[in-house]
Design an enzyme around this catalytic site. Structure first.
Site, short mmCIF file in Angstrom:
data_model
loop_
_atom_site.label_atom_id
_atom_site.label_comp_id
_atom_site.label_asym_id
_atom_site.label_seq_id
_atom_site.Cartn_x
_atom_site.Cartn_y
_atom_site.Cartn_z
N ASN A 32 0.83 -1.22 0.00
CA ASN A 32 0.00 0.00 0.00
C ASN A 32 0.86 1.26 0.00
O ASN A 32 0.37 2.35 0.27
CB ASN A 32 -0.95 0.02 1.21
CG ASN A 32 -0.20 0.08 2.53
OD1 ASN A 32 1.01 -0.16 2.56
ND2 ASN A 32 -0.90 0.38 3.60
N ASP A 74 -4.24 -2.18 0.63
CA ASP A 74 -3.99 -2.14 2.07
C ASP A 74 -4.37 -3.50 2.67
O ASP A 74 -5.55 -3.86 2.72
CB ASP A 74 -4.81 -1.02 2.72
CG ASP A 74 -4.53 -0.90 4.21
OD1 ASP A 74 -3.74 -1.71 4.73
OD2 ASP A 74 -5.10 0.01 4.84
N THR A 144 12.63 -10.32 13.67
CA THR A 144 13.85 -9.53 13.82
C THR A 144 14.67 -10.04 15.01
O THR A 144 14.09 -10.47 16.03
CB THR A 144 13.53 -8.03 13.99
OG1 THR A 144 14.70 -7.34 14.43
CG2 THR A 144 12.43 -7.78 15.01
N SER A 179 12.13 -1.49 21.30
CA SER A 179 11.31 -0.41 20.71
C SER A 179 9.91 -0.98 20.51
O SER A 179 9.72 -2.20 20.54
CB SER A 179 11.86 0.04 19.35
OG SER A 179 11.51 -0.89 18.34
N TYR A 181 8.29 -0.93 17.71
CA TYR A 181 8.34 -1.70 16.45
C TYR A 181 8.80 -3.14 16.73
O TYR A 181 8.16 -4.11 16.31
CB TYR A 181 9.28 -1.02 15.42
CG TYR A 181 9.90 -2.04 14.50
CD1 TYR A 181 9.13 -2.70 13.55
CD2 TYR A 181 11.25 -2.41 14.64
CE1 TYR A 181 9.68 -3.70 12.75
CE2 TYR A 181 11.81 -3.40 13.85
CZ TYR A 181 11.02 -4.04 12.91
OH TYR A 181 11.57 -5.03 12.14
N HIS A 182 9.94 -3.27 17.44
CA HIS A 182 10.45 -4.62 17.71
C HIS A 182 9.44 -5.42 18.54
O HIS A 182 9.29 -6.62 18.38
CB HIS A 182 11.80 -4.55 18.44
CG HIS A 182 12.94 -4.06 17.59
ND1 HIS A 182 13.36 -2.75 17.57
CD2 HIS A 182 13.74 -4.71 16.70
CE1 HIS A 182 14.38 -2.63 16.73
NE2 HIS A 182 14.64 -3.79 16.18
N LYS A 185 6.82 -7.23 16.65
CA LYS A 185 7.28 -8.51 16.07
C LYS A 185 7.24 -9.62 17.12
O LYS A 185 7.02 -10.79 16.79
CB LYS A 185 8.68 -8.35 15.48
CG LYS A 185 8.70 -7.35 14.31
CD LYS A 185 9.25 -7.96 13.05
CE LYS A 185 8.96 -7.09 11.85
NZ LYS A 185 9.52 -7.60 10.61
N GLN A 208 15.77 -11.57 11.66
CA GLN A 208 16.81 -10.92 10.87
C GLN A 208 17.48 -9.76 11.61
O GLN A 208 16.85 -9.01 12.34
CB GLN A 208 16.18 -10.40 9.57
CG GLN A 208 17.19 -9.82 8.61
CD GLN A 208 16.59 -9.53 7.25
OE1 GLN A 208 17.00 -10.09 6.26
NE2 GLN A 208 15.62 -8.65 7.22
N THR A 253 27.84 9.14 13.17
CA THR A 253 27.04 9.32 14.39
C THR A 253 26.96 8.04 15.22
O THR A 253 25.96 7.31 15.17
CB THR A 253 25.60 9.75 14.00
OG1 THR A 253 25.10 8.77 13.08
CG2 THR A 253 25.55 11.12 13.37
N ARG A 326 18.24 6.45 21.87
CA ARG A 326 17.48 5.23 22.21
C ARG A 326 17.76 4.80 23.63
O ARG A 326 18.75 5.20 24.22
CB ARG A 326 17.88 4.09 21.27
CG ARG A 326 17.77 4.44 19.82
CD ARG A 326 18.11 3.26 18.95
NE ARG A 326 18.03 3.67 17.56
CZ ARG A 326 17.88 2.83 16.55
NH1 ARG A 326 17.84 1.53 16.76
NH2 ARG A 326 17.80 3.27 15.31
N1 USQ Z 1 23.09 3.30 15.61
C1 USQ Z 1 24.12 4.20 15.85
N2 USQ Z 1 24.20 5.29 15.04
C2 USQ Z 1 23.32 5.54 14.02
C3 USQ Z 1 22.29 4.61 13.79
C4 USQ Z 1 22.19 3.51 14.60
O1 USQ Z 1 24.94 4.02 16.76
O2 USQ Z 1 23.46 6.56 13.35
C5 USQ Z 1 22.98 2.09 16.45
C6 USQ Z 1 21.62 1.91 17.10
O3 USQ Z 1 21.54 2.64 18.31
C7 USQ Z 1 21.54 0.40 17.28
C8 USQ Z 1 22.34 -0.14 16.07
O4 USQ Z 1 23.11 0.96 15.59
O5 USQ Z 1 22.21 0.01 18.45
C9 USQ Z 1 21.49 -0.68 14.97
O6 USQ Z 1 20.57 0.32 14.59
P1 USQ Z 1 19.80 0.31 13.18
O7 USQ Z 1 19.08 1.62 13.05
O8 USQ Z 1 20.74 -0.08 12.09
O9 USQ Z 1 18.81 -0.92 13.36
P2 USQ Z 1 17.43 -1.06 14.16
O10 USQ Z 1 16.81 0.21 14.55
O11 USQ Z 1 17.66 -2.05 15.26
O12 USQ Z 1 16.48 -1.70 13.09
C10 USQ Z 1 16.91 -2.28 11.85
C11 USQ Z 1 15.72 -2.30 10.90
C12 USQ Z 1 14.63 -3.18 11.50
C13 USQ Z 1 15.20 -4.56 11.80
C14 USQ Z 1 16.42 -4.45 12.72
C15 USQ Z 1 17.12 -5.74 12.99
O13 USQ Z 1 15.24 -0.99 10.68
O14 USQ Z 1 13.53 -3.25 10.58
O15 USQ Z 1 14.22 -5.34 12.43
O16 USQ Z 1 17.38 -3.58 12.09
S1 USQ Z 1 17.77 -5.81 14.65
O17 USQ Z 1 18.51 -4.59 14.93
O18 USQ Z 1 18.58 -6.98 14.79
O19 USQ Z 1 16.60 -5.87 15.51
#
Ligand code: USQ
Length: 382
Positions: A32, A74, A144, A179, A181-182, A185, A208, A253, A326
């Site tokens: 959608n 949708d 995830t 979060s 979102y998580h 799931k 994943q 960052t 976060r």
């Molecule tokens: N992080 C930084 N700097 C940044 C961006 C992120 O230090 O500029 C850190 C975050 O705080 C986190 C890690 O990098 O500790 C991963 O962050 P991310 O934004 O790459 O990933 P996340 O928000 O966890 O979510 C992404 C996808 C989501 C998927 C998830 C897998 O958006 O859809 O489910 O990765 S996991 O992280 O294993 O849950």
């Protein structure tokens, strides 16, 4: 096989649609355009604008001779979902149709509500359509690694054997997400497990980690077929963000101490894993769970890797810790199992210097389109 892809326009949904079509399967991609709408609404548009599903489908047919059917719908609307399901009668349903951004889900009431409602509604509708009309259809669900959080014990592949007061049983591995979102799931997992054990459905849940890259085998002859490259704080995942920051000449960052460790994978490995999962359906009444990543890195290790490879390409890159927006552990134990997909035949692509360099080089072509205000975090958990 007849393969129905929920969320077929997304970061992973479109590459998956092409991948299955390229192998000769009949693919129907449904979406959608929620991700595109949220990107627009939150000023988080990707680096390059991508064609719509029907336009992508025409481009793909030109280069491959293979067709992908698409429909804008949708999937929260069960009557529409049901009618499409009955017409197509898939053998496999691949479910990506969720609001995938952790920061977006933490932005405010409306965003939290949308995430909760959309993600659970689509999961429930998917289960219900399968249960009512074709319980033989294998659901491949994208979960995830973030469902598990960062417990102070090794993370198992979906399940854990527990011994308690002299008795033992097998349970879903404890989940404690960081979060909303998580957490949606985690709720999906419970919902799925209930319907699998009660009605004998066949489901594979893929836990994943963060994915990087946009190029796959199917995009080699036309980069318009590549996926969305988000580098903003809401939809950009950390590796893609650091690469854009390096190209743009702003400090990388690192949130907080940078010891946050996750399991990462190349987008090409997502396609392999989803394909292997689809080809290995569980028995009726079985929920297979695989941890889907190929190697773990801390945020600091990723930043240093981007800095090193950028230097070899003549880019001078600084790394700078920013206050963590976060609520997450910044220094923790992390040792998740991930042998299941390797045993099914996954051949990992690792994040080598060459892979990193080719991602940096492809972003350099679009250097002028990077928008500075999308880089710093705009959403806080606090
Ligand atoms: N992080 C930084 N700097 C940044 C961006 C992120 O230090 O500029 C850190 C975050 O705080 C986190 C890690 O990098 O500790 C991963 O962050 P991310 O934004 O790459 O990933 P996340 O928000 O966890 O979510 C992404 C996808 C989501 C998927 C998830 C897998 O958006 O859809 O489910 O990765 S996991 O992280 O294993 O849950």
């Amino acid at each position: 096989m007849k393969v129905m892809i929920l969320g077929g326009d997304g970061y992973l949904g479109w590459p998956t649609s092409m991948h299955f079509a390229a192998q000769g399967h009949e693919v129907l991609a449904l979406d959608n355009y929620l991700r595109r709408k949220i990107c627009f609404d939150t000023d988080s548009n990707p680096l390059v604008t991508r064609p719509t599903m029907p336009e992508r489908s025409i481009l793909f047919e030109e280069v491959s001779g293979k067709k992908i059917e698409t429909e804008a719908v949708d999937l929260c609307d069960y009557r529409k979902f049901e009618s499409i399901f009955k017409d197509f009668m898939p053998d496999v349903m691949i479910h990506y149709a969720e609001q995938p951004s952790a920061p977006y889900s933490m932005r405010g009431y409306e965003e939290a509500r949308l995430t909760l409602q959309n993600n659970l509604d689509v999961t429930f509708n998917a289960i219900w359509a399968v249960k009512e009309h074709n319980p033989n259809c294998h659901i491949v669900k994208l979960g995830t690694m973030g469902e598990y959080g960062t417990p102070n014990i090794d993370i198992e592949e979906g399940w854990i054997d527990i011994e308690h007061k002299g008795r033992s049983d097998k349970f879903l591995f404890p989940r404690q997400a960081g979060s909303l979102y998580h957490t949606t799931k985690v709720l999906d997992t419970d919902l799925i497990w209930f319907y699998v054990r009660t009605y004998g459905l066949k489901v594979t849940d893929l836990m994943q980690g963060p994915v990087y890259g946009v190029a796959t085998e199917e995009t080699a002859s036309n980069d318009q077929l590549e996926s969305f490259f988000n580098y903003d704080d809401i939809f950009g995942t950390v590796v893609n963000r650091f690469i854009v920051q390096a190209v743009h000449g702003v400090p990388l960052t690192v949130y907080g101490k940078g010891g946050q460790t996750r399991g990462y994978l190349d987008i090409r490995d997502t396609l392999q894993c989803v394909y292997l999962a689809a080809m290995n359906e569980p028995d009726a009444g079985t929920l297979n769970i695989f941890n889907q990543f190929v190697e773990t890195f801390s945020v600091n290790q990723l930043a240093e890797h981007v800095q090193k490879v950028s230097k070899s390409l003549g880019l001078d890159v600084e790394i700078k810790s920013v206050p963590n927006p976060r609520k997450e552990m910044e220094d923790h134990h992390y040792n998740p199992a991930h042998s299941g997909l390797l045993e099914l035949g996954l051949k990992p692509h690792y994040l080598t210097d060459d892979v990193m360099a080719s991602m940096i080089e492809s972003v350099l072509r679009y250097k002028d389109q990077i928008v500075t205000r999308r880089i710093m975090p705009r959403v806080s958990w606090k």
